[in-house]
Design a protein around this motif. Structure first.
Motif, PDB file in Angstrom:
ATOM      1  N   LEU A  52     -97.723 -21.175  48.375  1.00  0.00           N
ATOM      2  CA  LEU A  52     -98.145 -19.919  47.772  1.00  0.00           C
ATOM      3  C   LEU A  52     -99.001 -19.170  48.482  1.00  0.00           C
ATOM      4  N   ARG A  53     -99.557 -19.869  50.051  1.00  0.00           N
ATOM      5  CA  ARG A  53    -100.212 -19.009  50.983  1.00  0.00           C
ATOM      6  C   ARG A  53    -101.609 -18.950  50.461  1.00  0.00           C
ATOM      7  N   SER A  54    -102.149 -19.739  49.767  1.00  0.00           N
ATOM      8  CA  SER A  54    -103.548 -19.816  49.273  1.00  0.00           C
ATOM      9  C   SER A  54    -104.426 -20.858  50.029  1.00  0.00           C
ATOM     10  N   GLY A  55    -103.558 -21.455  50.975  1.00  0.00           N
ATOM     11  CA  GLY A  55    -104.274 -22.546  51.774  1.00  0.00           C
ATOM     12  C   GLY A  55    -103.141 -23.190  52.481  1.00  0.00           C
ATOM     13  N   ASP A  56    -103.416 -24.289  53.138  1.00  0.00           N
ATOM     14  CA  ASP A  56    -102.764 -25.050  54.028  1.00  0.00           C
ATOM     15  C   ASP A  56    -102.363 -26.234  53.523  1.00  0.00           C
ATOM     16  N   VAL A  57    -102.754 -26.831  52.311  1.00  0.00           N
ATOM     17  CA  VAL A  57    -102.344 -28.281  51.767  1.00  0.00           C
ATOM     18  C   VAL A  57    -101.516 -28.183  50.652  1.00  0.00           C
ATOM     19  N   PRO A  58    -100.674 -29.325  50.855  1.00  0.00           N
ATOM     20  CA  PRO A  58     -99.680 -29.385  49.634  1.00  0.00           C
ATOM     21  C   PRO A  58    -100.361 -30.024  48.248  1.00  0.00           C
ATOM     22  N   VAL A  59    -101.325 -29.150  47.855  1.00  0.00           N
ATOM     23  CA  VAL A  59    -102.018 -29.652  46.417  1.00  0.00           C
ATOM     24  C   VAL A  59    -101.649 -28.317  45.622  1.00  0.00           C
ATOM     25  N   LEU A  60    -102.060 -28.522  44.326  1.00  0.00           N
ATOM     26  CA  LEU A  60    -101.797 -27.499  43.268  1.00  0.00           C
ATOM     27  C   LEU A  60    -102.774 -26.299  43.789  1.00  0.00           C
ATOM     28  N   ALA A  61    -102.012 -25.106  43.725  1.00  0.00           N
ATOM     29  CA  ALA A  61    -102.816 -23.958  44.330  1.00  0.00           C
ATOM     30  C   ALA A  61    -103.561 -23.335  43.214  1.00  0.00           C
ATOM     31  N   THR A  62    -105.087 -22.737  43.584  1.00  0.00           N
ATOM     32  CA  THR A  62    -105.720 -21.988  42.783  1.00  0.00           C
ATOM     33  C   THR A  62    -105.118 -20.924  42.141  1.00  0.00           C
ATOM     34  N   PRO A  63    -104.141 -20.007  42.560  1.00  0.00           N
ATOM     35  CA  PRO A  63    -103.373 -18.972  41.859  1.00  0.00           C
ATOM     36  C   PRO A  63    -102.542 -19.571  40.900  1.00  0.00           C
ATOM     37  N   ARG A  64    -101.900 -20.646  41.274  1.00  0.00           N
ATOM     38  CA  ARG A  64    -100.989 -21.308  40.053  1.00  0.00           C
ATOM     39  C   ARG A  64    -101.743 -21.719  38.981  1.00  0.00           C
ATOM     40  N   ILE A  65    -103.062 -22.283  39.422  1.00  0.00           N
ATOM     41  CA  ILE A  65    -104.086 -22.661  38.003  1.00  0.00           C
ATOM     42  C   ILE A  65    -104.361 -21.126  37.238  1.00  0.00           C
ATOM     43  N   VAL A  66    -104.560 -20.189  37.771  1.00  0.00           N
ATOM     44  CA  VAL A  66    -104.935 -19.047  37.212  1.00  0.00           C
ATOM     45  C   VAL A  66    -103.531 -18.772  36.275  1.00  0.00           C
ATOM     46  N   ALA A  67    -102.318 -18.615  36.734  1.00  0.00           N
ATOM     47  CA  ALA A  67    -101.257 -18.219  36.049  1.00  0.00           C
ATOM     48  C   ALA A  67    -101.053 -19.115  34.970  1.00  0.00           C
ATOM     49  N   LEU A  68    -101.345 -20.696  35.120  1.00  0.00           N
ATOM     50  CA  LEU A  68    -101.218 -21.643  34.029  1.00  0.00           C
ATOM     51  C   LEU A  68    -102.415 -21.281  32.914  1.00  0.00           C
ATOM     52  N   VAL A  69    -103.374 -20.750  33.221  1.00  0.00           N
ATOM     53  CA  VAL A  69    -104.516 -20.479  32.088  1.00  0.00           C
ATOM     54  C   VAL A  69    -104.072 -19.220  31.607  1.00  0.00           C
ATOM     55  N   GLU A  70    -103.742 -18.448  32.023  1.00  0.00           N
ATOM     56  CA  GLU A  70    -103.201 -17.243  31.539  1.00  0.00           C
ATOM     57  C   GLU A  70    -101.818 -17.358  30.694  1.00  0.00           C
ATOM     58  N   GLU A  71    -101.092 -18.005  31.024  1.00  0.00           N
ATOM     59  CA  GLU A  71     -99.778 -18.537  30.092  1.00  0.00           C
ATOM     60  C   GLU A  71    -100.321 -19.224  28.869  1.00  0.00           C
ATOM     61  N   ALA A  72    -101.242 -20.056  29.021  1.00  0.00           N
ATOM     62  CA  ALA A  72    -101.980 -20.862  27.732  1.00  0.00           C
ATOM     63  C   ALA A  72    -102.558 -19.570  26.797  1.00  0.00           C
ATOM     64  N   ALA A  73    -103.403 -18.329  27.468  1.00  0.00           N
ATOM     65  CA  ALA A  73    -103.866 -17.596  26.428  1.00  0.00           C
ATOM     66  C   ALA A  73    -102.833 -16.609  25.812  1.00  0.00           C
ATOM     67  N   VAL A  74    -101.781 -16.405  26.633  1.00  0.00           N
ATOM     68  CA  VAL A  74    -100.807 -15.789  25.705  1.00  0.00           C
ATOM     69  C   VAL A  74    -100.195 -16.417  24.913  1.00  0.00           C
ATOM     70  N   ALA A  75     -99.801 -17.913  25.036  1.00  0.00           N
ATOM     71  CA  ALA A  75     -99.219 -18.591  23.899  1.00  0.00           C
ATOM     72  C   ALA A  75    -100.115 -18.756  22.729  1.00  0.00           C
ATOM     73  N   ALA A  76    -101.575 -18.647  22.925  1.00  0.00           N
ATOM     74  CA  ALA A  76    -102.381 -18.934  21.926  1.00  0.00           C
ATOM     75  C   ALA A  76    -102.269 -17.749  20.757  1.00  0.00           C
ATOM     76  N   VAL A  77    -101.995 -16.695  21.405  1.00  0.00           N
ATOM     77  CA  VAL A  77    -102.041 -15.325  20.433  1.00  0.00           C
ATOM     78  C   VAL A  77    -100.476 -14.778  20.104  1.00  0.00           C
ATOM     79  N   ALA A  78     -99.658 -15.183  20.681  1.00  0.00           N
ATOM     80  CA  ALA A  78     -98.123 -14.790  20.780  1.00  0.00           C
ATOM     81  C   ALA A  78     -97.608 -14.438  19.235  1.00  0.00           C
ATOM     82  N   ASP A  79     -98.060 -15.536  18.349  1.00  0.00           N
ATOM     83  CA  ASP A  79     -97.614 -15.151  16.961  1.00  0.00           C
ATOM     84  C   ASP A  79     -98.282 -14.214  16.323  1.00  0.00           C
ATOM     85  N   GLN A  80     -99.535 -13.618  16.972  1.00  0.00           N
ATOM     86  CA  GLN A  80    -100.247 -12.786  16.451  1.00  0.00           C
ATOM     87  C   GLN A  80     -99.629 -11.220  16.859  1.00  0.00           C
ATOM     88  N   LEU A  81     -99.081 -11.183  17.877  1.00  0.00           N
ATOM     89  CA  LEU A  81     -98.957  -9.774  18.728  1.00  0.00           C
ATOM     90  C   LEU A  81     -97.516  -9.058  17.963  1.00  0.00           C
TER      91      LEU A  81
END
Length: 92
Positions: A22-51
């Motif tokens: 993801l070009r946010s570093g140079d090591v083969p570990v979970l990227a911080t931008p991918r973590i942000v996307a994951l927590v955003e996915e959880a937030a959307v899922a939490a309220v999806a039935d209410q939208l």
């Protein structure tokens, strides 16, 4: 929309999720931008039935402490809990 809505999203880290890919570093570990996307996915899922159809959520601020690396093959979980509603603003 009521307080306490929750969701959990699980991810098994692949090479597509890594900092070097993801070009946010140079090591083969979970990227911080991918973590942000994951927590955003959880937030959307939490309220999806209410939208209504055509509605979604978008982030305007993310505060994140990335405490330890997660290698390819590791499983991580993002949790979101709706803690506050201020008009159209939802805080997780």
């Amino acid at each position: 929309m009521h307080l306490g809505l929750t969701a959990k999203i699980e991810l098994t880290v692949t090479s597509a999720d890594t900092a070097d890919t993801l070009r946010s570093g140079d090591v083969p570990v979970l990227a911080t931008p991918r973590i942000v996307a994951l927590v955003e996915e959880a937030a959307v899922a939490a309220v999806a039935d209410q939208l209504d159809d055509g509605e979604t959520t978008v982030s305007m601020r993310v505060q994140l402490d990335h405490l330890a690396p997660s290698a390819v093959g590791a499983t991580v979980t993002a949790s979101a809990k709706l803690e506050k509603v201020e008009g159209r603003r939802l805080k997780f």
